[in-house]
Design an enzyme around this catalytic site. Structure first.
Site, PDB file in Angstrom:
ATOM      1  N   SER A  98     -25.287 -15.859  10.068  1.00 30.61           N
ATOM      2  CA  SER A  98     -25.441 -16.688   8.871  1.00 30.61           C
ATOM      3  C   SER A  98     -24.969 -15.923   7.652  1.00 30.61           C
ATOM      4  O   SER A  98     -24.892 -14.685   7.659  1.00 30.61           O
ATOM      5  CB  SER A  98     -26.916 -17.055   8.689  1.00 30.61           C
ATOM      6  OG  SER A  98     -27.181 -17.575   7.407  1.00 30.61           O
TER       7      SER A  98
ATOM      8  N   TYR B  64     -35.943 -15.069   7.545  1.00 25.07           N
ATOM      9  CA  TYR B  64     -34.705 -15.629   8.098  1.00 25.07           C
ATOM     10  C   TYR B  64     -33.557 -14.630   7.969  1.00 25.07           C
ATOM     11  O   TYR B  64     -32.800 -14.412   8.921  1.00 25.07           O
ATOM     12  CB  TYR B  64     -34.366 -16.925   7.361  1.00 25.07           C
ATOM     13  CG  TYR B  64     -33.179 -17.661   7.933  1.00 25.07           C
ATOM     14  CD1 TYR B  64     -33.286 -18.350   9.135  1.00 25.07           C
ATOM     15  CD2 TYR B  64     -31.952 -17.670   7.288  1.00 25.07           C
ATOM     16  CE1 TYR B  64     -32.205 -19.029   9.679  1.00 25.07           C
ATOM     17  CE2 TYR B  64     -30.869 -18.344   7.815  1.00 25.07           C
ATOM     18  CZ  TYR B  64     -30.993 -19.025   9.011  1.00 25.07           C
ATOM     19  OH  TYR B  64     -29.918 -19.683   9.550  1.00 25.07           O
TER      20      TYR B  64
END
Length: 268
Positions: free
Chosen positions: A140, A153
């Protein structure tokens, strides 16, 4: 061993996983889907051409389940797995002190341990179809630079980036390519989730309020194809991710100041 190349994709019941499945399926690959969402996988299968597909319900947190899933898919695909897309993942946001123990552990288990277990389980299959086989990990933009509200995250996605870089060296002698995708905000159902249990505001609303672009999921699927067939270790997808990567490399001080000053939310 079948002549038709095969790809196994976790999180194949929706979003990026579904888009990758369709992109490879339309190009003649045998497609395997792994997910806990049986209905989602059936829907993905209904969109795939011909009968060259297979789905298997399992939880990426279960190491033994990985072995069963990959053995079943390899058999269905004629004895081969050329690409394994470690794509399953969940979002979590909000300040660290807002995140519950259960939320933190679930995110770490799925996003990080699931990737490690998948890599471990698929290695013998990719070694069999090497050279040119590939482990493709979905990281990501949050794995480029951490931002407020994304500590857990980001930690998982920095971890996926590190796993990719480590295995790129470890598996070189086996002829297995290891690659990662680093997308920013992608138009998938994950954007409609809330960041954590203490807020009802969806991630999509926060992205729009922050003035950030949402990238079509098809761009990630094309990037996945290019990553599998190219030489680039990490493939950045989406304007936000590209801007972040540029700033992290060339203007780290300025980026830090912007992030600490409450600049636009970054990550996917």
């Amino acid at each position: 061993m079948s002549a038709r190349k095969a790809i196994f994709i976790t999180g194949g019941g929706s979003g990026i996983g579904r888009a990758i499945a369709l992109y490879f399926g339309e190009r003649g690959w045998f497609v395997g889907l792994g997910d806990i969402d049986t209905a989602g996988m059936k829907e993905t299968e209904s969109m795939l051409p011909g009968g060259y597909h297979y789905s298997h319900k399992f939880d990426v947190r279960d190491r033994d389940a990985w072995d069963k899933a990959l053995e079943a898919f390899s058999t269905a695909a004629g004895g081969r797995i050329d690409v394994m897309a470690n794509n399953a993942g969940i979002p979590i946001g909000g300040s660290l002190i807002e995140n519950s123990v259960d939320e933190i552990e679930r995110c770490l288990d799925i996003n990080l341990k699931g990737v490690l277990f998948g890599a471990q389980a698929v290695h013998p299959y990719l070694k069999k179809t090497a050279p040119g086989s590939c482990l493709l990990n979905t990281a990501s933009a949050a794995g480029i630079y951490g931002s407020p509200g994304g500590s857990v995250y980001s930690a998982t996605k920095f971890g996926v980036r590190a796993i990719t870089e480590s295995l790129d060296g470890e598996w070189l002698a086996d002829g297995i390519n290891v690659r990662s995708l680093m997308p920013s905000f992608i138009d998938t159902p994950l954007l409609d989730h809330s960041p954590n249990k203490k807020t009802n505001e969806g991630i999509r609303a926060r992205v729009i309020a922050g003035g950030l672009e949402i990238t079509p999921v098809e761009e990630v699927a094309e990037a996945a194809w290019n990553a599998v067939h190219g030489e680039k270790l990490h493939t950045v997808v989406g304007k936000t991710a590209k801007d972040l990567a540029f700033a992290a490399r060339w203007m780290p001080g300025r980026l830090r100041k912007r992030i600490r000053g409450g600049g636009k939310m970054l990550g996917d």
